[in-house]
Design an enzyme around this catalytic site. Structure first.
Site, PDB file in Angstrom:
ATOM      1  N   HIS A 271     -57.873  41.461   8.979  1.00 21.81           N
ATOM      2  CA  HIS A 271     -57.834  40.923  10.348  1.00 21.81           C
ATOM      3  C   HIS A 271     -56.539  41.363  11.010  1.00 21.81           C
ATOM      4  CE1 HIS A 271     -58.123  38.084  13.685  1.00 21.81           C
ATOM      5  NE2 HIS A 271     -59.392  38.025  13.384  1.00 21.81           N
ATOM      6  N   ASP A 328     -66.567  37.274   9.605  1.00 22.97           N
ATOM      7  CA  ASP A 328     -67.826  38.019   9.455  1.00 22.97           C
ATOM      8  C   ASP A 328     -68.302  38.147   8.022  1.00 22.97           C
ATOM      9  OD1 ASP A 328     -66.461  39.933  12.057  1.00 22.97           O
ATOM     10  OD2 ASP A 328     -68.249  38.675  12.211  1.00 22.97           O
TER      11      ASP A 328
HETATM   12  C1  SDX Z   1     -63.382  40.311  14.131  1.00 25.30           C
HETATM   13  O1  SDX Z   1     -59.225  40.012  16.723  1.00 25.30           O
HETATM   14  C2  SDX Z   1     -60.031  39.104  16.427  1.00 25.30           C
HETATM   15  O2  SDX Z   1     -59.755  37.917  16.525  1.00 25.30           O
HETATM   16  C3  SDX Z   1     -61.382  39.571  15.963  1.00 25.30           C
HETATM   17  C4  SDX Z   1     -62.323  38.475  15.480  1.00 25.30           C
HETATM   18  C5  SDX Z   1     -62.738  37.547  16.599  1.00 25.30           C
HETATM   19  O3  SDX Z   1     -63.079  36.385  16.311  1.00 25.30           O
HETATM   20  O4  SDX Z   1     -62.818  38.018  17.763  1.00 25.30           O
HETATM   21  O5  SDX Z   1     -61.691  37.711  14.473  1.00 25.30           O
HETATM   22  C6  SDX Z   1     -63.602  39.063  14.912  1.00 25.30           C
HETATM   23  O6  SDX Z   1     -63.433  41.373  14.679  1.00 25.30           O
HETATM   24  C7  SDX Z   1     -63.012  40.198  12.672  1.00 25.30           C
HETATM   25  C8  SDX Z   1     -62.786  41.578  12.014  1.00 25.30           C
HETATM   26  C9  SDX Z   1     -64.157  42.161  11.654  1.00 25.30           C
HETATM   27  N1  SDX Z   1     -63.961  43.568  11.189  1.00 25.30           N
HETATM   28  C10 SDX Z   1     -64.164  43.908   9.901  1.00 25.30           C
HETATM   29  O7  SDX Z   1     -64.395  43.099   8.985  1.00 25.30           O
HETATM   30  C11 SDX Z   1     -64.067  45.400   9.634  1.00 25.30           C
HETATM   31  C12 SDX Z   1     -63.209  45.640   8.388  1.00 25.30           C
HETATM   32  N2  SDX Z   1     -61.805  45.278   8.699  1.00 25.30           N
HETATM   33  C13 SDX Z   1     -60.972  46.294   9.192  1.00 25.30           C
HETATM   34  O8  SDX Z   1     -61.447  47.389   9.817  1.00 25.30           O
HETATM   35  C14 SDX Z   1     -59.562  45.840   9.521  1.00 25.30           C
HETATM   36  O9  SDX Z   1     -59.195  44.905   8.590  1.00 25.30           O
HETATM   37  C15 SDX Z   1     -59.319  45.293  10.914  1.00 25.30           C
HETATM   38  C16 SDX Z   1     -59.593  46.315  11.930  1.00 25.30           C
HETATM   39  C17 SDX Z   1     -60.126  44.080  11.154  1.00 25.30           C
HETATM   40  C18 SDX Z   1     -57.865  44.904  10.967  1.00 25.30           C
HETATM   41  O10 SDX Z   1     -57.115  45.997  10.657  1.00 25.30           O
HETATM   42  P1  SDX Z   1     -55.524  45.838  10.470  1.00 25.30           P
HETATM   43  O11 SDX Z   1     -55.168  44.495   9.981  1.00 25.30           O
HETATM   44  O12 SDX Z   1     -54.889  46.291  11.742  1.00 25.30           O
HETATM   45  O13 SDX Z   1     -55.186  46.770   9.327  1.00 25.30           O
HETATM   46  P2  SDX Z   1     -55.144  48.332   9.408  1.00 25.30           P
HETATM   47  O14 SDX Z   1     -56.446  48.835   9.964  1.00 25.30           O
HETATM   48  O15 SDX Z   1     -53.877  48.764  10.067  1.00 25.30           O
HETATM   49  O16 SDX Z   1     -55.072  48.661   7.852  1.00 25.30           O
HETATM   50  C19 SDX Z   1     -53.925  48.269   7.071  1.00 25.30           C
HETATM   51  C20 SDX Z   1     -54.254  48.734   5.673  1.00 25.30           C
HETATM   52  C21 SDX Z   1     -54.802  50.161   5.637  1.00 25.30           C
HETATM   53  O17 SDX Z   1     -54.525  50.673   4.361  1.00 25.30           O
HETATM   54  P3  SDX Z   1     -53.268  51.733   4.191  1.00 25.30           P
HETATM   55  O18 SDX Z   1     -53.460  52.787   5.276  1.00 25.30           O
HETATM   56  O19 SDX Z   1     -52.029  50.890   4.409  1.00 25.30           O
HETATM   57  O20 SDX Z   1     -53.420  52.252   2.791  1.00 25.30           O
HETATM   58  O21 SDX Z   1     -55.301  47.898   5.135  1.00 25.30           O
HETATM   59  C22 SDX Z   1     -56.437  48.711   4.876  1.00 25.30           C
HETATM   60  C23 SDX Z   1     -56.292  49.964   5.718  1.00 25.30           C
HETATM   61  O22 SDX Z   1     -57.016  51.025   5.137  1.00 25.30           O
HETATM   62  N3  SDX Z   1     -57.578  47.902   5.293  1.00 25.30           N
HETATM   63  C24 SDX Z   1     -58.705  47.805   4.586  1.00 25.30           C
HETATM   64  C25 SDX Z   1     -59.517  46.919   5.299  1.00 25.30           C
HETATM   65  N4  SDX Z   1     -58.891  46.516   6.408  1.00 25.30           N
HETATM   66  C26 SDX Z   1     -57.682  47.146   6.396  1.00 25.30           C
HETATM   67  N5  SDX Z   1     -59.074  48.392   3.409  1.00 25.30           N
HETATM   68  C27 SDX Z   1     -60.310  48.068   2.968  1.00 25.30           C
HETATM   69  N6  SDX Z   1     -61.159  47.207   3.605  1.00 25.30           N
HETATM   70  C28 SDX Z   1     -60.788  46.633   4.762  1.00 25.30           C
HETATM   71  N7  SDX Z   1     -61.624  45.816   5.379  1.00 25.30           N
END
Ligand code: SDX
Length: 390
Positions: A271, A328
Site C-alpha cells: 500500500h 483487496d
Molecule cells: C488500493 O491509495 C489508496 O488508499 C488505495 C486503496 C483505496 O482504498 O483507495 O487503499 C485501494 O488501491 C489498494 C492497493 C491495491 N493494489 C494492489 O494490491 C496491487 C499490488 N500492490 C502494489 O502494486 C503496490 O504495493 C502498491 C502500488 C499498492 C503500492 O506500492 P508502493 O508501496 O509505492 O511500493 P512500490 O511500488 O514503490 O514498491 C516498493 C517495493 C518494490 O520492490 P523493490 O523495487 O524495492 O525491490 O515493494 C515491492 C516493489 O516491487 N512491492 C511488491 C508489491 N508491492 C510492492 N512486491 C510484490 N508484491 C506486491 N504487491
C-alpha cells in the site's frame, strides 16, 4: 507559492491538499471517517449512514437517516433512454467502462443539476448519483450475462435493491438473503472513503476545473479500474485461481514474486500509505470465514489466501518492504461467494467508494483551498536549441 519547484522522490509524503473527511495513519494502521474509527462503524453503522456521515460531516439523527433513505429510494429509476445505452455495448464488455460511460452520460439526462455552485443542484446530483450508480452497476452485470434488467423496487433500501437488480429475475420473487445483505453492507462501508487515493485525487483534479459532479466521478471510476488500484481485487482472485489450478505450493509462487518473474506481484499486498496491516483487510479477514460458511463459498481459495499471507508475513522480503495485505486481498473471495463474477468486483469497489468521492468533490467545490492545484514538474528535457537552417 515560492515558484521554486523541488522534486521529492519520496513524493508519497507530500500533501496534495487538506481535507476534513478521512484520516489515515499508515504506520499505525488507523482509518477514521469524520473522526469515527472504521472498526466501530463496521460494527455498528450501515452503508447508508456512513454515506450520510461522509457527505454531510456528522452522523444523521434517525429522522435524518429516514429522510435520506427515502430520497434515495425515490431517485433509483434511470431515464428510459439511458437504459437503451446498455444495448450499444458488446456482450463481453467489462462493466467498469460501461459504468464510467453511463455515469458520464447522466450529465446529458440531468442537465438541471450540473451547476457546481448551486447548493440545490449539488444536493440533487448527490442523491441522483447515490441512487442511480448501483442501478447502472446492476444493469452492466445483467448486460454481461444477457439477462433482463428489472426496474428498481422502492420498498427496498439501496443495498437490498442492488442485490435484487443483480440476481433477481422477472419471472420470480427475489428472496433477499440477510447474510448477503449484511456482508455487502459491511464491505461497502469499508470501501466508502480513503483520503487522497488515486481515484479520489482524480475526482478532485477533474472537479478543480469546475467540471460537474457526474463528469468528475466518471473520471474517478476510470482511475479505479487500474489493477494497481481498485482493479486489484479482481487480480487477486485471478492470482488465487492460478495458484489453485497450478497445484504448486504457495511457497513456490511467493518465490516467483520475490524473483520478480515476469513482473508478477502479490496482488492485494502492499500500500502507498499503510506500511502496516490495512485495518480494512483485518476486518474482512475476520468475517470472511463466517460469511463463507453461511454462503457456502469456495473456502479453498480463502485457505490459499490465508496461506499466502502467513508465508509472506514471515518472509524477510515482504517484511523489509513493509508489505501487508490491503483491502483487496480478501474481498474477492467473499464477492465470489455472493455470486458476483470477477469482472464485477471493481464495480462493487466503485459502489462503496461513491459517497467518499462525492464528499471529497463537494469539499473541494465548497472550499477552494482544498483544490488540488495545477501540479508542477521539474523539467528534465532538452535545453533551448535552434531549429536547424536547411
Ligand atoms: C488500493 O491509495 C489508496 O488508499 C488505495 C486503496 C483505496 O482504498 O483507495 O487503499 C485501494 O488501491 C489498494 C492497493 C491495491 N493494489 C494492489 O494490491 C496491487 C499490488 N500492490 C502494489 O502494486 C503496490 O504495493 C502498491 C502500488 C499498492 C503500492 O506500492 P508502493 O508501496 O509505492 O511500493 P512500490 O511500488 O514503490 O514498491 C516498493 C517495493 C518494490 O520492490 P523493490 O523495487 O524495492 O525491490 O515493494 C515491492 C516493489 O516491487 N512491492 C511488491 C508489491 N508491492 C510492492 N512486491 C510484490 N508484491 C506486491 N504487491
Amino acid at each position: 507559492k515560492t515558484g521554486v519547484v523541488t522534486y521529492d522522490p519520496g513524493f508519497v509524503n507530500t500533501a496534495a491538499t487538506k481535507s476534513a473527511i478521512t484520516y489515515i495513519d499508515g504506520d499505525a494502521g488507523i482509518l477514521r471517517y469524520r473522526g469515527y474509527p472504521i472498526e466501530e462503524l463496521a460494527q455498528h453503522s450501515s452503508f447508508l449512514e456512513v454515506s450520510y456521515l461522509l457527505i454531510y460531516g456528522n452522523l444523521p439523527s434517525p429522522s435524518e437517516l429516514t429522510a435520506f433513505d427515502e430520497k434515495i429510494r425515490r431517485h433509483t429509476l434511470l431515464h428510459e433512454d439511458l437504459k437503451g445505452f446498455f444495448g450499444g455495448f458488446p456482450r463481453d464488455a467489462h462493466p467498469m467502462p460501461v459504468l464510467s460511460s453511463a455515469v458520464s452520460a447522466l450529465s446529458t439526462f440531468y442537465q438541471d443539476s450540473l451547476d457546481p455552485f448551486d447548493k440545490d443542484q449539488v444536493e440533487l446530483s448527490t442523491i441522483r448519483l447515490l441512487a442511480k450508480l448501483p442501478v447502472i452497476a446492476a444493469y452492466a452485470h445483467k448486460k454481461s450475462i444477457g439477462q433482463a434488467m428489472l426496474y428498481p423496487d422502492n420498498s427496498m433500501n439501496l443495498v437490498e435493491n442492488f442485490l435484487r437488480l443483480c440476481f433477481g429475475l422477472p419471472a420470480e420473487q427475489y428472496e433477499l438473503d440477510p447474510v448477503m445483505v449484511k456482508a455487502l453492507d459491511l464491505l461497502l462501508i469499508l470501501h466508502a472513503d480513503h483520503e487522497q487515493n488515486c481515484s479520489t485525487s482524480t475526482v478532485r483534479l477533474v472537479g478543480s476545473s469546475n467540471a460537474n459532479m457526474f463528469a468528475s466521478i466518471s473520471a474517478g471510476v476510470n482511475a479505479l479500474f487500474g489493477p494497481l488500484h481498485g482493479g486489484a481485487n479482481e487480480a487477486v482472485l485471478n492470482m488465487l485461481r492460478q495458484i489453485q489450478a497450478s497445484g504448486e505450493p504457495v511457497e513456490k509462487f511467493v518465490e516467483r514474486v520475490k524473483n520478480k518473474e515476469a513482473g508478477i506481484k502479490l496482488m492485494g499486498f502492499g500500500h502507498r500509505v499503510y506500511k502496516n496491516y490495512d485495518p480494512r483487510a483485518k476486518i474482512v479477514k475476520a468475517t470472511a470465514n463466517e460469511i463463507l460458511s453461511r454462503l457456502g463459498g469456495n473456502d479453498e481459495l480463502l485457505d490459499i489466501a490465508m496461506k499466502l499471507e502467513e508465508t509472506a508475513l514471515t518472509d524477510q522480503y515482504f517484511v523489509d518492504r513493509r508489505l501487508y495485505p490491503n483491502v483487496d486481498f480478501y474481498t474477492g473471495v467473499i464477492y465470489k461467494a455472493m455470486g458476483f463474477p470477477e469482472k464485477m468486483f471493481t464495480v462493487l469497489f466503485a459502489m462503496g467508494r461513491l459517497p467518499g468521492w462525492i464528499a471529497q468533490w463537494r469539499e473541494m467545490i465548497q472550499d477552494p483551498e482544498t483544490k488540488i492545484g495545477r501540479p508542477r514538474q521539474l523539467y528534465t528535457g532538452a535545453q533551448e536549441r535552434a531549429y536547424p537552417s536547411r
